[in-house]
Motif scaffolding. Structure first.
Motif, PDB file in Angstrom:
ATOM      1  N   GLY A  22      -2.561 -12.902 -17.511  1.00 28.82           N
ATOM      2  CA  GLY A  22      -2.162 -14.243 -17.101  1.00 28.82           C
ATOM      3  C   GLY A  22      -1.844 -14.391 -15.618  1.00 28.82           C
ATOM      4  O   GLY A  22      -1.345 -15.426 -15.203  1.00 28.82           O
ATOM      5  N   MET A  23      -2.116 -13.374 -14.834  1.00 26.34           N
ATOM      6  CA  MET A  23      -1.859 -13.463 -13.401  1.00 26.34           C
ATOM      7  C   MET A  23      -3.189 -13.425 -12.656  1.00 26.34           C
ATOM      8  O   MET A  23      -4.056 -12.611 -12.956  1.00 26.34           O
ATOM      9  CB  MET A  23      -0.981 -12.310 -12.923  1.00 26.34           C
ATOM     10  N   GLN A  24      -3.328 -14.319 -11.690  1.00 22.93           N
ATOM     11  CA  GLN A  24      -4.510 -14.311 -10.840  1.00 22.93           C
ATOM     12  C   GLN A  24      -4.283 -13.276  -9.738  1.00 22.93           C
ATOM     13  O   GLN A  24      -3.337 -13.404  -8.954  1.00 22.93           O
ATOM     14  CB  GLN A  24      -4.730 -15.696 -10.231  1.00 22.93           C
ATOM     15  N   VAL A  25      -5.122 -12.249  -9.718  1.00 23.48           N
ATOM     16  CA  VAL A  25      -4.996 -11.180  -8.731  1.00 23.48           C
ATOM     17  C   VAL A  25      -6.242 -11.188  -7.847  1.00 23.48           C
ATOM     18  O   VAL A  25      -7.360 -11.186  -8.357  1.00 23.48           O
ATOM     19  CB  VAL A  25      -4.848  -9.799  -9.411  1.00 23.48           C
ATOM     20  N   GLN A  26      -6.029 -11.194  -6.560  1.00 28.43           N
ATOM     21  CA  GLN A  26      -7.134 -11.098  -5.610  1.00 28.43           C
ATOM     22  C   GLN A  26      -7.101  -9.711  -4.978  1.00 28.43           C
ATOM     23  O   GLN A  26      -6.069  -9.281  -4.471  1.00 28.43           O
ATOM     24  CB  GLN A  26      -7.004 -12.154  -4.520  1.00 28.43           C
ATOM     25  N   ILE A  27      -8.246  -9.016  -5.021  1.00 24.83           N
ATOM     26  CA  ILE A  27      -8.390  -7.703  -4.394  1.00 24.83           C
ATOM     27  C   ILE A  27      -9.363  -7.879  -3.234  1.00 24.83           C
ATOM     28  O   ILE A  27     -10.485  -8.343  -3.435  1.00 24.83           O
ATOM     29  CB  ILE A  27      -8.937  -6.655  -5.381  1.00 24.83           C
ATOM     30  N   THR A  28      -8.912  -7.524  -2.041  1.00 21.78           N
ATOM     31  CA  THR A  28      -9.757  -7.662  -0.866  1.00 21.78           C
ATOM     32  C   THR A  28      -9.748  -6.366  -0.062  1.00 21.78           C
ATOM     33  O   THR A  28      -8.838  -5.536  -0.202  1.00 21.78           O
ATOM     34  CB  THR A  28      -9.276  -8.821   0.030  1.00 21.78           C
ATOM     35  N   ALA A  29     -10.763  -6.196   0.774  1.00 22.30           N
ATOM     36  CA  ALA A  29     -10.850  -5.012   1.617  1.00 22.30           C
ATOM     37  C   ALA A  29     -11.563  -5.363   2.914  1.00 22.30           C
ATOM     38  O   ALA A  29     -12.398  -6.274   2.953  1.00 22.30           O
ATOM     39  CB  ALA A  29     -11.603  -3.891   0.899  1.00 22.30           C
ATOM     40  N   ASP A  30     -11.223  -4.618   3.950  1.00 18.64           N
ATOM     41  CA  ASP A  30     -11.832  -4.815   5.255  1.00 18.64           C
ATOM     42  C   ASP A  30     -11.897  -3.473   5.965  1.00 18.64           C
ATOM     43  O   ASP A  30     -10.988  -2.650   5.833  1.00 18.64           O
ATOM     44  CB  ASP A  30     -10.995  -5.805   6.074  1.00 18.64           C
ATOM     45  N   VAL A  31     -12.975  -3.266   6.701  1.00 19.61           N
ATOM     46  CA  VAL A  31     -13.121  -2.074   7.534  1.00 19.61           C
ATOM     47  C   VAL A  31     -13.235  -2.541   8.974  1.00 19.61           C
ATOM     48  O   VAL A  31     -14.031  -3.426   9.283  1.00 19.61           O
ATOM     49  CB  VAL A  31     -14.371  -1.253   7.142  1.00 19.61           C
ATOM     50  N   SER A  32     -12.423  -1.969   9.839  1.00 20.99           N
ATOM     51  CA  SER A  32     -12.501  -2.331  11.254  1.00 20.99           C
ATOM     52  C   SER A  32     -12.585  -1.074  12.113  1.00 20.99           C
ATOM     53  O   SER A  32     -12.229   0.023  11.676  1.00 20.99           O
ATOM     54  CB  SER A  32     -11.301  -3.194  11.658  1.00 20.99           C
ATOM     55  N   ASP A  33     -13.055  -1.279  13.318  1.00 19.64           N
ATOM     56  CA  ASP A  33     -13.278  -0.167  14.240  1.00 19.64           C
ATOM     57  C   ASP A  33     -12.078   0.099  15.133  1.00 19.64           C
ATOM     58  O   ASP A  33     -11.419  -0.828  15.594  1.00 19.64           O
ATOM     59  CB  ASP A  33     -14.458  -0.473  15.167  1.00 19.64           C
ATOM     60  N   MET A  34     -11.850   1.386  15.375  1.00 18.92           N
ATOM     61  CA  MET A  34     -10.995   1.835  16.465  1.00 18.92           C
ATOM     62  C   MET A  34     -11.958   2.329  17.541  1.00 18.92           C
ATOM     63  O   MET A  34     -12.925   3.032  17.213  1.00 18.92           O
ATOM     64  CB  MET A  34     -10.095   2.990  16.029  1.00 18.92           C
ATOM     65  N   GLN A  35     -11.720   1.963  18.772  1.00 18.50           N
ATOM     66  CA  GLN A  35     -12.631   2.377  19.834  1.00 18.50           C
ATOM     67  C   GLN A  35     -12.598   3.894  19.998  1.00 18.50           C
ATOM     68  O   GLN A  35     -11.563   4.469  20.351  1.00 18.50           O
ATOM     69  CB  GLN A  35     -12.283   1.681  21.145  1.00 18.50           C
ATOM     70  N   ARG A  36     -13.722   4.524  19.735  1.00 15.50           N
ATOM     71  CA  ARG A  36     -13.845   5.983  19.789  1.00 15.50           C
ATOM     72  C   ARG A  36     -13.417   6.529  21.157  1.00 15.50           C
ATOM     73  O   ARG A  36     -12.775   7.575  21.254  1.00 15.50           O
ATOM     74  CB  ARG A  36     -15.294   6.360  19.481  1.00 15.50           C
ATOM     75  N   GLU A  37     -13.769   5.801  22.212  1.00 13.87           N
ATOM     76  CA  GLU A  37     -13.523   6.287  23.570  1.00 13.87           C
ATOM     77  C   GLU A  37     -12.035   6.317  23.935  1.00 13.87           C
ATOM     78  O   GLU A  37     -11.646   7.061  24.846  1.00 13.87           O
ATOM     79  CB  GLU A  37     -14.273   5.404  24.587  1.00 13.87           C
ATOM     80  N   ILE A  38     -11.209   5.534  23.250  1.00 21.39           N
ATOM     81  CA  ILE A  38      -9.790   5.482  23.630  1.00 21.39           C
ATOM     82  C   ILE A  38      -8.852   5.933  22.516  1.00 21.39           C
ATOM     83  O   ILE A  38      -7.644   5.964  22.716  1.00 21.39           O
ATOM     84  CB  ILE A  38      -9.391   4.070  24.108  1.00 21.39           C
ATOM     85  N   TYR A  39      -9.391   6.299  21.370  1.00 24.35           N
ATOM     86  CA  TYR A  39      -8.553   6.778  20.269  1.00 24.35           C
ATOM     87  C   TYR A  39      -7.937   8.123  20.661  1.00 24.35           C
ATOM     88  O   TYR A  39      -8.623   9.008  21.154  1.00 24.35           O
ATOM     89  CB  TYR A  39      -9.387   6.918  18.991  1.00 24.35           C
ATOM     90  N   GLY A  40      -6.640   8.259  20.457  1.00 27.43           N
ATOM     91  CA  GLY A  40      -5.955   9.504  20.766  1.00 27.43           C
ATOM     92  C   GLY A  40      -5.507  10.217  19.493  1.00 27.43           C
ATOM     93  O   GLY A  40      -5.093   9.577  18.536  1.00 27.43           O
ATOM     94  N   LYS A  41      -5.630  11.547  19.490  1.00 30.79           N
ATOM     95  CA  LYS A  41      -5.212  12.325  18.332  1.00 30.79           C
ATOM     96  C   LYS A  41      -4.759  13.686  18.819  1.00 30.79           C
ATOM     97  O   LYS A  41      -5.443  14.317  19.640  1.00 30.79           O
ATOM     98  CB  LYS A  41      -6.361  12.465  17.341  1.00 30.79           C
ATOM     99  N   LEU A  42      -3.616  14.132  18.319  1.00 31.22           N
ATOM    100  CA  LEU A  42      -3.089  15.445  18.663  1.00 31.22           C
ATOM    101  C   LEU A  42      -2.761  16.154  17.351  1.00 31.22           C
ATOM    102  O   LEU A  42      -2.026  15.630  16.537  1.00 31.22           O
ATOM    103  CB  LEU A  42      -1.822  15.298  19.520  1.00 31.22           C
ATOM    104  N   LYS A  43      -3.317  17.327  17.145  1.00 28.02           N
ATOM    105  CA  LYS A  43      -3.001  18.142  15.982  1.00 28.02           C
ATOM    106  C   LYS A  43      -2.083  19.264  16.414  1.00 28.02           C
ATOM    107  O   LYS A  43      -2.378  19.991  17.355  1.00 28.02           O
ATOM    108  CB  LYS A  43      -4.274  18.750  15.372  1.00 28.02           C
ATOM    109  N   LEU A  44      -0.959  19.409  15.712  1.00 25.38           N
ATOM    110  CA  LEU A  44      -0.009  20.468  16.054  1.00 25.38           C
ATOM    111  C   LEU A  44      -0.026  21.556  14.998  1.00 25.38           C
ATOM    112  O   LEU A  44      -0.329  21.345  13.874  1.00 25.38           O
ATOM    113  CB  LEU A  44       1.400  19.883  16.180  1.00 25.38           C
TER     114      LEU A  44
END
Length: 118
Positions: free
Chosen positions: A96-118
């Motif tokens: 009895g509940m109306q449920v909406q399921i949505t999804a989106d994929v967006s870009d992170m700019q590869r050239e400026i994405y930062g990641k540090l693994k410790l």
């Protein structure tokens, strides 16, 4: 990379740990992502409005995936379809509940994405 955000209204009973695990497994199974690179989190929404009828039994679940730039629209569409299908079959939805399921994929700019693994 990638970062997965699962947002859901508080009137849904979501087993977030199990759901996030299934979504991560689906992403790994797509062949586009390394298993140990996926970072997923769930955000329960206590304050929200769906439409203009406050008395209506309505809910939503939204999946947002941010990935490094460079993938085609076809790959992004494949991933959104995979996410929606995975979460749809993972849950038992309230009668009895109306449920909406949505999804989106967006870009992170590869050239400026930062990641540090410790």
């Amino acid at each position: 990379m990638p970062h997965l955000f699962l947002e859901y209204t508080d009137n849904l009973n979501i087993d977030t740990q199990a759901t996030l695990l299934r979504l991560n497994e689906a992403l790994v199974g797509s062949g586009h992502f390394d298993e140990n690179s996926i970072k997923a989190r769930a955000i329960r929404l206590d304050d929200y409005v769906v439409g203009t009828q406050p008395q209506a039994r309505r809910a939503f679940l939204h999946l947002r995936l941010t990935i490094l730039s460079g993938r085609t629209l076809e790959v992004k569409k494949e991933i959104t379809d995979l996410l929606v299908a995975t979460v749809q079959k993972e849950q038992e939805w309230p009668d009895g509940m109306q449920v909406q399921i949505t999804a989106d994929v967006s870009d992170m700019q590869r050239e400026i994405y930062g990641k540090l693994k410790l």
